[in-house]
Write an enzyme that holds these catalytic residues in place. Structure first.
Site, PDB file in Angstrom:
ATOM      1  N   GLU A 121       0.852  -1.185   0.000  1.00 34.64           N
ATOM      2  CA  GLU A 121       0.000   0.000   0.000  1.00 34.64           C
ATOM      3  C   GLU A 121       0.897   1.247   0.000  1.00 34.64           C
ATOM      4  OE1 GLU A 121      -2.120   0.656   3.783  1.00 34.64           O
ATOM      5  OE2 GLU A 121      -1.375  -1.291   4.401  1.00 34.64           O
ATOM      6  N   HIS A 161      -2.175 -10.546  11.933  1.00 34.14           N
ATOM      7  CA  HIS A 161      -1.635  -9.299  11.400  1.00 34.14           C
ATOM      8  C   HIS A 161      -1.290  -8.416  12.603  1.00 34.14           C
ATOM      9  CE1 HIS A 161      -1.120  -5.521   9.540  1.00 34.14           C
ATOM     10  NE2 HIS A 161      -2.281  -5.021   9.929  1.00 34.14           N
ATOM     11  N   CYS A 207      -3.339  -3.763   4.422  1.00 39.70           N
ATOM     12  CA  CYS A 207      -2.367  -4.761   4.914  1.00 39.70           C
ATOM     13  C   CYS A 207      -2.705  -6.184   4.471  1.00 39.70           C
ATOM     14  CB  CYS A 207      -2.292  -4.696   6.434  1.00 39.70           C
ATOM     15  SG  CYS A 207      -1.858  -3.060   7.018  1.00 39.70           S
TER      16      CYS A 207
END
Ligand code: COA
Length: 389
Positions: free
Chosen positions: A79, A233, A111
């Protein structure tokens, strides 16, 4: 076939800021950063590294003469793209000397990009078992000096090859996914720093985790205890702990202790790097592989991917006999231990040197950057990359 992650490598640049130093400079209690956020160090990214160079530097650890010619799919999840049209994957292909007959492109969904790449690569290798894919998650996490998100910055890249006879982690056939139009984190085209509604993002992350893990377990007729560990994550490591705490009440006291102990192994590296957006989940996986003493080949790992905006996905992987690699662990610890600790003013200066969106042409001196691949500026609006001899 055991389609999955065959090799995994990591790169972060040579600088960091200590979180106690940052807390003191911001008049915060250091324990807010160390415990409340769960970070001890934060990578600082010099302007001679970008998504492409970090991805290439990480990929050096997974590409060699044994697999270079087999790579026919190159996916960069990011990103922090460096061009609105041309993908970073094409630069990557060139820097690494990969086949011109490869399909190369970039994926963006906050993400989640690297996970999208892995799932696509899995399907590709299933159809073409003699070929391999290179998937890299690379990002620079920038929120801004003195913002609430400053403590969750960082950067780096994780590179993985996906192969038919994977030596590290066989990927599950199924996933559970969930997406919704959520404004929890975004970066408009005119900005180099993200905008975030952090507390809202925490809530959505936890909701998506609970939804997808429960759906996965139910659909695949599994129990939580069929899993040996969970990886999350980790934009900052406390966030994964918040997710884990959502499901701990479903476990016995002994199992809770076990999952918490595996979680500690899974955040050793992330605590020292901070946020690398798309790479964060896979750095956590790497941290678990290198730092857990309890895992064995055949164990199943639960994997939760989250990309703000928002996309969640839960899937699993089965550890393969080659998942431990002492050489890889040594190399990663060297990367982390040999970095230069910046003072807070030095970090602020380096942060401010990040190229502006409208910087035009410029040249960067890369003499202090000893990485194999560096970014040296823009000439006639074209990005310039150097490969060290
Ligand atoms: N000792 C231990 N813990 C402490 C503490 C101390 N002295 N002081 C505060 N804390 C804890 C708080 O209780 C809180 O814990 P909790 O989250 O379990 O409730 C934590 O530290 C953070 O404190 P908080 O007041 O919530 O911090 P903040 O308002 O500055 O915001 C974030 C923190 C993470 C929300 C903010 O940094 C952010 O928005 N970051 C970006 C997150 C992101 O990128 N999300 C999207 C990607 S998925």
């Amino acid at each position: 076939m055991n389609v999955g992650i065959d090799k995994i490598g990591f790169f972060t640049p040579n600088y960091y800021v200590d979180m106690v130093d940052l807390a003191n400079a911001r008049n915060e209690n250091p324990n807010k950063y160390l415990i409340g956020i769960g970070q001890t160090e934060q990578a600082v990214i010099p302007n001679t590294q970008d998504t492409v160079t970090m991805a290439a530097n990480a990929a050096l650890q997974v590409i060699d003469d044994s697999n270079r010619d087999k790579i026919s799919l190159i996916i960069l999840g990011t990103e922090t793209g460096i061009d609105n049209s041309k993908s970073g994957a094409i630069y990557l292909q060139n820097l690494l000397g990969l086949s011109r007959h490869a399909r190369a492109f970039e994926i963006k969904q906050a993400c989640y990009g690297a996970t999208a790449g892995i799932q696509m690569a899995k399907e590709f290798v299933n159809l073409h078992p003699n070929q391999q894919a290179l998937v890299v998650g690379a990002d620079v996490a920038r929120y801004g000096v003195r913002t609430a998100g400053e403590v969750t910055q960082g950067g780096g890249a994780v590179a993985m090859t996906i192969a038919a006879d994977s030596t590290i982690l066989k990927l599950s056939k199924n996933s559970s996914v969930y997406s919704d139009d959520i404004m929890d984190f975004w970066r408009p085209l005119n900005r180099t720093e993200a905008l975030v509604d952090g507390h809202y993002s925490n809530d959505i992350y936890q909701q998506f985790f609970v939804k997808t893990i429960h759906d996965y377990l139910q659909t695949n007729d599994m129990n939580l205890t069929d899993l040996s560990a969970l990886v999350f994550h980790l934009p900052y490591t406390k966030m994964g702990l918040k997710g884990l705490r959502e499901i701990l009440p479903e476990l016995s006291e002994t199992d809770q202790k076990h999952f918490l102990s595996e979680f500690e192994a899974s955040r050793v590296y992330n605590k020292r790097v901070g946020n690398l957006y798309t790479g964060s989940l896979y750095l956590s996986l790497l941290s678990l592989l290198d730092n857990s003493d309890d895992l064995h080949a055949g164990d199943q790992i639960g994997i939760f991917s989250y990309g703000s905006g928002a996309q969640g996905e839960f899937y699993t992987g089965t550890l393969q006999p080659g998942f431990k690699n002492s050489q890889r662990k040594k190399q990663i610890n060297e990367i982390l231990n040999q970095r230069t600790r910046l003072t807070v003013p030095e970090y602020e200066t380096m942060f401010a040197q990040w190229p502006k969106l409208d910087a035009g042409d410029y040249h960067l001196d890369d003499l202090k950057d000893h990485s194999q691949f560096t970014f040296t500026g823009v000439n006639e609006s074209k990005r310039q990359y150097q490969t060290k001899a």
